[in-house]
Write a protein that holds these residues in place. Structure first.
Motif, PDB file in Angstrom:
ATOM      1  N   SER A   1      39.698  38.251  44.004  1.00  0.00           N
ATOM      2  CA  SER A   1      40.397  37.523  45.745  1.00  0.00           C
ATOM      3  C   SER A   1      40.319  38.149  46.805  1.00  0.00           C
TER       4      SER A   1
ATOM      5  N   THR B   1      47.119  31.130  45.006  1.00  0.00           N
ATOM      6  CA  THR B   1      46.959  33.022  45.624  1.00  0.00           C
ATOM      7  C   THR B   1      48.032  33.848  45.344  1.00  0.00           C
TER       8      THR B   1
ATOM      9  N   THR C   1      48.486  33.412  41.953  1.00  0.00           N
ATOM     10  CA  THR C   1      47.827  34.384  40.894  1.00  0.00           C
ATOM     11  C   THR C   1      48.313  36.022  41.099  1.00  0.00           C
TER      12      THR C   1
ATOM     13  N   LYS D   1      33.622  34.533  45.267  1.00  0.00           N
ATOM     14  CA  LYS D   1      34.556  34.404  44.584  1.00  0.00           C
ATOM     15  C   LYS D   1      34.403  33.792  43.140  1.00  0.00           C
TER      16      LYS D   1
ATOM     17  N   THR E   1      41.328  28.465  41.047  1.00  0.00           N
ATOM     18  CA  THR E   1      42.922  27.684  41.747  1.00  0.00           C
ATOM     19  C   THR E   1      42.877  27.355  43.079  1.00  0.00           C
ATOM     20  N   ASP E   2      41.488  27.128  42.990  1.00  0.00           N
ATOM     21  CA  ASP E   2      40.945  26.433  44.496  1.00  0.00           C
ATOM     22  C   ASP E   2      40.601  25.041  44.347  1.00  0.00           C
TER      23      ASP E   2
ATOM     24  N   THR F   1      40.166  32.644  43.320  1.00  0.00           N
ATOM     25  CA  THR F   1      41.057  31.969  44.167  1.00  0.00           C
ATOM     26  C   THR F   1      40.451  32.038  45.415  1.00  0.00           C
ATOM     27  N   SER F   2      41.225  30.546  46.229  1.00  0.00           N
ATOM     28  CA  SER F   2      40.893  29.551  46.754  1.00  0.00           C
ATOM     29  C   SER F   2      40.922  31.075  47.654  1.00  0.00           C
TER      30      SER F   2
ATOM     31  N   TRP G   1      45.676  32.706  51.779  1.00  0.00           N
ATOM     32  CA  TRP G   1      46.623  33.124  51.274  1.00  0.00           C
ATOM     33  C   TRP G   1      47.448  32.298  50.878  1.00  0.00           C
TER      34      TRP G   1
ATOM     35  N   SER H   1      40.867  36.878  50.438  1.00  0.00           N
ATOM     36  CA  SER H   1      41.501  35.635  51.715  1.00  0.00           C
ATOM     37  C   SER H   1      40.540  35.960  52.926  1.00  0.00           C
TER      38      SER H   1
END
Ligand SMILES: Nc1ncnc2c1ncn2[C@@H]1O[C@H](COP(=O)(O)OP(=O)(O)O)[C@@H](O)[C@H]1O
Ligand SMILES: [Mg+2]
Length: 250
Positions: free
Chosen positions: A7, A130, A133, A15, A38-39, A122-123, A126, A9
């Motif tokens: 992760s 995220t 996660t 990533k 999770t994106d 993660t994306s 934030w 942001s």
């Protein structure tokens, strides 16, 4: 079982490439790995060249048990895919009266013991997922491209992590992994030195800028399949060895 969030942001720092490469590298070493994307861009499935029929969105929005949504992408490597439908899942989480931050943890708990590693991509935002996660993970690995703007984002991210640690006390910001390292670029070396001063033992050996790594993405292959003897594959091998060695201490 170790739960490692990948992760920062910021977009485009590597990533997803790091998530997929580490997940596959660990699976090749016979560890059972779940890669959770999770994106809402859903790039991890693309990078692995697979099209899972279900994913994390169905688990979060339709109460599909995670065991019915995970997809075997390689021997020992399962993926819980991301994708566009996660936008709606995020809105659903946002509407919860309580326990919103635990939604991902609640969904994964029933299957987590089947795995040695859960790697969570993660994306760049934030966002709810995220935060979910970071409430669930035990470790964070932050990929950083060696650019001034990324270092800015890193400082901000470190602050935000501190606020999450009030809730997830065992969360360890364990690794800073420089990506796109180019030894010929002076700025790159300067930033690497700054990172060394600031993060000392958390700093991993960099992943070099590698044409092979960027090419592998278009073939749905990881670097260990596309160019197993390339410098990029060797760099990733080192990170994986470090993660495994740390596991022996735990
Ligand atoms: N070490 C590397 N060398 C060259 N290109 C890379 C490297 N790592 C990632 N890339 C490429 O950079 C782009 C962004 O990487 P990605 O993993 O999608 O970043 P993020 O998930 O942070 O947005 C992708 O096209 C990827 O193939
Ligand atoms: Mg990504």
């Amino acid at each position: 079982m170790r739960k490692i969030a990948i992760s920062l942001s910021k977009g485009g720092v590597g990533k997803s490439t790091v998530s997929v490469s580490i997940a596959h590298g660990l699976a090749l070493k016979k560890h059972r790995v779940l890669l959770v994307d999770t994106d809402d861009q859903g790039q991890d499935a693309f990078l692995l060249g697979v099209k899972p029929p279900k994913g994390l969105a169905e688990v979060l929005s339709d109460d599909l048990p995670a065991k019915d949504a995970i997809f075997l992408a390689r021997p020992n490597l399962w993926i819980l895919a991301g994708g566009k439908a996660l936008s709606a899942a995020k809105r659903d989480i946002g509407r919860k009266d309580y326990g919103a931050e635990q939604t991902l943890a609640d969904a994964l708990k029933p299957i987590e013991d089947q795995f040695d590693f859960i790697i969570i991509d993660t994306s760049p935002a934030w966002d709810t997922l995220t935060i979910n996660t970071l409430f669930y993970a035990s470790e964070v690995l932050t990929p950083v491209s060696l650019e001034a703007l990324t270092i800015n984002s890193l400082a901000e991210f470190v602050n935000r992590l501190e606020s999450v640690k009030k809730f997830n006390k065992s969360l360890d910001h364990a690794y800073i992994l420089p990506t796109f390292h180019d030894g010929r670029v002076k700025k790159s070396a300067e930033i690497l030195n700054q990172l060394k001063k600031h993060f000392s033992d958390k700093l991993c050996e960099p992943i070099k800028y590698s044409v092979r790594i960027s090419e592998s993405a278009g073939f749905g292959q990881t670097i260990f399949e596309y160019a197993p003897n390339s410098p990029g594959a060797k760099d990733y091998q080192k990170v994986i060895e470090r993660i495994l060695n740390d596991g022996k201490k735990k």
